[in-house]
Design an enzyme around this catalytic site. Structure first.
Site, mmCIF file in Angstrom:
data_model
loop_
_atom_site.group_PDB
_atom_site.id
_atom_site.type_symbol
_atom_site.label_atom_id
_atom_site.label_comp_id
_atom_site.label_asym_id
_atom_site.label_seq_id
_atom_site.Cartn_x
_atom_site.Cartn_y
_atom_site.Cartn_z
ATOM 1 N N GLY A 1 0.839 -1.215 0.000
ATOM 2 C CA GLY A 1 0.000 0.000 0.000
ATOM 3 C C GLY A 1 0.858 1.243 0.000
ATOM 4 O O GLY A 1 2.058 1.184 -0.296
ATOM 5 N N ASN A 2 0.267 2.367 0.296
ATOM 6 C CA ASN A 2 1.039 3.612 0.407
ATOM 7 C C ASN A 2 0.401 4.510 1.455
ATOM 8 O O ASN A 2 -0.633 4.180 2.020
ATOM 9 C CB ASN A 2 1.163 4.307 -0.953
ATOM 10 N N TYR A 3 1.026 5.662 1.713
ATOM 11 C CA TYR A 3 0.618 6.512 2.842
ATOM 12 C C TYR A 3 -0.577 7.420 2.560
ATOM 13 O O TYR A 3 -0.938 8.223 3.399
ATOM 14 C CB TYR A 3 1.795 7.394 3.256
#
Ligand code: CTP
Length: 404
Positions: A208-210
């Site tokens: 995923g990412n932030y």
């Protein structure tokens, strides 16, 4: 446009409070339902009796009604209002609003208000020109409030200069224009992608990412508030949309799910804003059981490329549709953003700067540059995300929809 609108008229303690009586009368005449909130010092200038008679409602000033002990809920008032006008707004009230000094009913209600807030300053010319006041007003603007500039003329001190509260007729005209233009996306259908995508590795892990989704959700609210029918395709985020917000939310997890939801809907859309941080890759061989650590072998993930959603929509976009993308770059920012704009067939791209600490993933603010197809650019200062959303939607309305 003011007919049936719920308006809070906040009156603070300045000589121009006498003009608030005329303002109240005009608002009521225009069909608005007005709740007056007056600060303790405002009552030194006009009496609640006059205001109550004109508004047809008890005037609120204290947190508690003295004779009954009942609590005046600033939260309920903040939700009830379609607009809040603070007229006159003294230097002290402006400072309290800018810094959250919630020591009276007017400021607590302001802090709870979900509706647009209009501020009509009124003070002596030197107070108005003082750095403290100009900085406080700049802060209020950056929070998305509307400042109804004071006029020049003779002041209570008999000095001549800028500081006279705008005339009631002009304040009403300002509000009327706001409500008219605030529906400038009426009848338009807007698709927005937001948040990250999660690409499964096994039943308990993902890539995923932030991205927090704050920018996309803020854009969805801005478009809905301006009359659009909004569909928000959202990756996993902790943000919520209320039923009353009028936004259709479709929750997805992976980039492929986001793509298929977008493809299914894009044909019916007038505008699409690609705000999601879509993972570039997904795991091609997702393990159907949790990958265990005991094994000596270090697992290798086989990745496959997610399709570019913005570019896919760009390929089928008609001349009547507007497609907007975002770019997050660490180097050669503008050059790379422009390349993306061309490659994805976007109408304009919003470049997020990572150079500014108070900007980008997870923050409440953003520093953006809008780059148009013709390479023209507009740079904005660091602003809260709602103000950024307003700026982006203003560009859509003023530069793209008007040329339809
Ligand atoms: N985008 C998309 N689908 C993808 C990847 C990106 O729709 N699979 C959209 C984003 O929502 C954004 C724009 O394309 O509007 C640019 O995204 P960004 O991540 O900055 O760029 P990429 O095209 O992924 O390129 P790179 O990661 O190499 O910078």
């Amino acid at each position: 446009m003011l007919n049936g609108k719920h308006i809070i008229l906040g009156i603070s303690g300045g000589i121009a409070a006498y003009k608030s009586v005329a303002l109240l009368r005009l608002l009521v005449k225009a069909g608005a339902e007005v709740q007056v909130i007056i600060t303790p010092s405002g009552k030194e200038f006009i009496t609640p009796v006059t205001l109550s008679a004109l508004s047809g409602k008890p005037v609120i000033s204290e947190f508690f009604t003295a004779n009954t002990g009942s609590w005046n809920s600033h939260v309920d008032l903040g939700l009830w209002a379609d607009a809040m006008i603070i007229a006159p707004a003294t230097a002290s009230t402006i400072a309290k609003m800018a810094h959250g000094i919630a020591d009276n009913m007017l400021i607590t209600t302001y802090l709870s208000a979900k509706a647009p807030v209009f501020v009509a300053p009124s003070m002596d010319l030197d107070m108005f020109a003082h750095h403290t006041t100009t900085n406080n007003i700049a802060l209020l603007k950056s929070y998305g409030n509307f400042i109804i500039e004071p006029a020049e003329g003779e002041l209570a001190s008999h000095l001549i200069g800028k500081g006279r509260m705008e005339e009631p007729e002009n304040i009403v005209a300002y509000l009327d224009t706001y409500f008219r233009s605030s529906q400038d996306l009426k009848g338009k259908r807007v698709l927005i992608t937001a948040g990250p995508t999660y690409e499964k590795i096994d039943p308990v892990r993902f890539i995923g990412n932030y991205s927090s989704g704050k920018m996309g959700y803020s854009l969805a609210h801005e478009c809905a508030a301006r009359g659009a029918k909004v569909t928000l395709i959202s990756g996993p985020v902790s943000l919520k949309v209320e039923d009353t917000d009028g936004i259709e939310v479709i929750k997805i997890e992976s980039g492929r799910e986001m793509l298929s939801e977008c493809e299914a809907r894009f044909g019916k859309m007038d505008i699409a804003i690609m705000c999601a941080a879509v993972a570039d890759y997904y795991v091609a061989d997702v393990a159907d059981k949790k990958i265990k650590r005991e094994s000596e072998e270090i697992p290798e993930l086989k990745l496959a490329k997610n399709k570019d959603i913005a570019a896919t929509l760009g390929q089928v976009k008609t001349d009547k549709q507007i497609l907007i993308g975002f770019a997050l770059e660490t180097d050669n920012e503008e050059e790379n953003a422009l390349k993306k704009l061309k490659k994805k067939n976007l109408d304009f791209i919003v470049l997020n700067s990572l150079k500014d600490k108070n900007s980008g993933f997870g923050t409440d603010n953003n520093t953006i540059t809008i780059i148009n197809k013709d390479c023209s650019k507009i740079k904005y200062p660091n602003m809260p995300k709602p103000a950024v959303s307003k700026a982006i939607v203003d560009i859509i309305v003023n530069n793209y929809l008007c040329s339809e």
